[in-house]
Design a protein around this motif. Structure first.
Motif, short mmCIF file in Angstrom:
data_model
loop_
_atom_site.label_atom_id
_atom_site.label_comp_id
_atom_site.label_asym_id
_atom_site.label_seq_id
_atom_site.Cartn_x
_atom_site.Cartn_y
_atom_site.Cartn_z
N UNK A 11 0.81 -1.23 0.00
CA UNK A 11 0.00 0.00 0.00
C UNK A 11 0.85 1.28 0.00
N UNK A 12 2.04 1.19 0.57
CA UNK A 12 2.95 2.34 0.58
C UNK A 12 3.56 2.60 -0.79
N UNK A 13 3.38 1.65 -1.71
CA UNK A 13 3.95 1.77 -3.05
C UNK A 13 5.25 1.01 -3.24
N UNK A 14 5.81 0.51 -2.16
CA UNK A 14 7.08 -0.22 -2.24
C UNK A 14 6.86 -1.62 -2.80
N UNK A 15 7.73 -2.04 -3.73
CA UNK A 15 7.64 -3.42 -4.23
C UNK A 15 8.31 -4.38 -3.25
N UNK A 16 7.71 -5.56 -3.08
CA UNK A 16 8.27 -6.57 -2.18
C UNK A 16 8.19 -7.95 -2.84
N UNK A 126 16.93 -17.93 -9.72
CA UNK A 126 16.63 -17.39 -11.06
C UNK A 126 15.76 -16.14 -10.95
N UNK A 127 14.80 -16.16 -10.04
CA UNK A 127 13.94 -15.00 -9.82
C UNK A 127 14.77 -13.81 -9.34
N UNK A 128 15.71 -14.04 -8.43
CA UNK A 128 16.57 -12.96 -7.95
C UNK A 128 17.40 -12.36 -9.08
N UNK A 129 17.86 -13.20 -10.00
CA UNK A 129 18.60 -12.69 -11.16
C UNK A 129 17.70 -11.80 -12.01
N UNK A 130 16.45 -12.22 -12.19
CA UNK A 130 15.49 -11.43 -12.96
C UNK A 130 15.23 -10.09 -12.25
N UNK A 131 15.11 -10.13 -10.93
CA UNK A 131 14.93 -8.89 -10.15
C UNK A 131 16.10 -7.95 -10.36
N UNK A 132 17.29 -8.51 -10.32
CA UNK A 132 18.50 -7.71 -10.46
C UNK A 132 18.58 -7.07 -11.84
N UNK A 133 18.23 -7.81 -12.86
CA UNK A 133 18.36 -7.28 -14.22
C UNK A 133 17.20 -6.37 -14.64
N UNK A 134 16.00 -6.63 -14.12
CA UNK A 134 14.82 -5.86 -14.55
C UNK A 134 14.37 -4.80 -13.54
N UNK A 135 14.70 -4.99 -12.28
CA UNK A 135 14.23 -4.11 -11.23
C UNK A 135 12.88 -4.57 -10.71
N UNK A 136 12.71 -4.52 -9.39
CA UNK A 136 11.48 -5.03 -8.78
C UNK A 136 10.24 -4.31 -9.29
#
Length: 148
Positions: A11-16, A126-136
């Motif tokens: 709700x604060x707008x932060x991605x998690x 693999x998901x963490x790699x995607x987060x790193x390359x694309x941004x949360x």
């Protein structure tokens, strides 16, 4: 076992980032999520690589615990046993000591095959790699599903 990694917007707008298991009916499997998947998502990638190596040793039958009564791995009150008397060959037992029904004392910790655990680790990495390359923020609402 179906597992999902995705980014939610608070709700604060932060991605998690979130990591959870689903039952066949589509509901969240709390026992899977609150044990193995929480342990994985709360661990650093370097630690997960060490855990994966330890699982490989257990799978090959060459792992001998220093003390079979103590957990073989632990992170944030989630414990893993890889050998007897708690776990059988090819199976791990994961507890969450903060949830009485999943705790190692009077609760019923969750069992997983070593293959399921390794598959979940690899999916999260693999998901963490995607987060790193694309941004949360760019992944909000995209589900990364796997069956392990």
């Amino acid at each position: 076992m179906k597992i999902i990694a995705e980014v939610f917007k608070l709700p604060s707008g932060s991605p998690i980032p979130q990591f959870y298991g689903l039952r066949d009916d589509g509901s969240i499997d709390r026992a899977v999520t609150d044990t193995l998947l929480d342990l994985i998502s709360e661990s650093r990638p370097e630690e997960l690589q060490k855990l994966d190596a330890l699982l490989t040793l257990a799978q090959s039958g060459s792992y001998r615990p220093p003390n079979a009564e103590l957990p073989d791995w632990s992170a944030n009150d989630k414990n893993i046993w890889l050998t007897a008397p708690r776990a059988n060959i090819g199976v791990i037992v994961v507890s969450n000591e903060n949830i009485p029904e999943l705790a190692s004392g009077d609760g019923q910790p969750k069992q997983f095959s070593i293959s399921e655990a390794k598959g979940a680790i690899h999916h999260w990495l693999q998901f963490l790699q995607k987060l790193s390359s694309s941004g949360a923020g760019n992944l909000i609402g995209q589900r990364f599903e796997a069956s392990v």
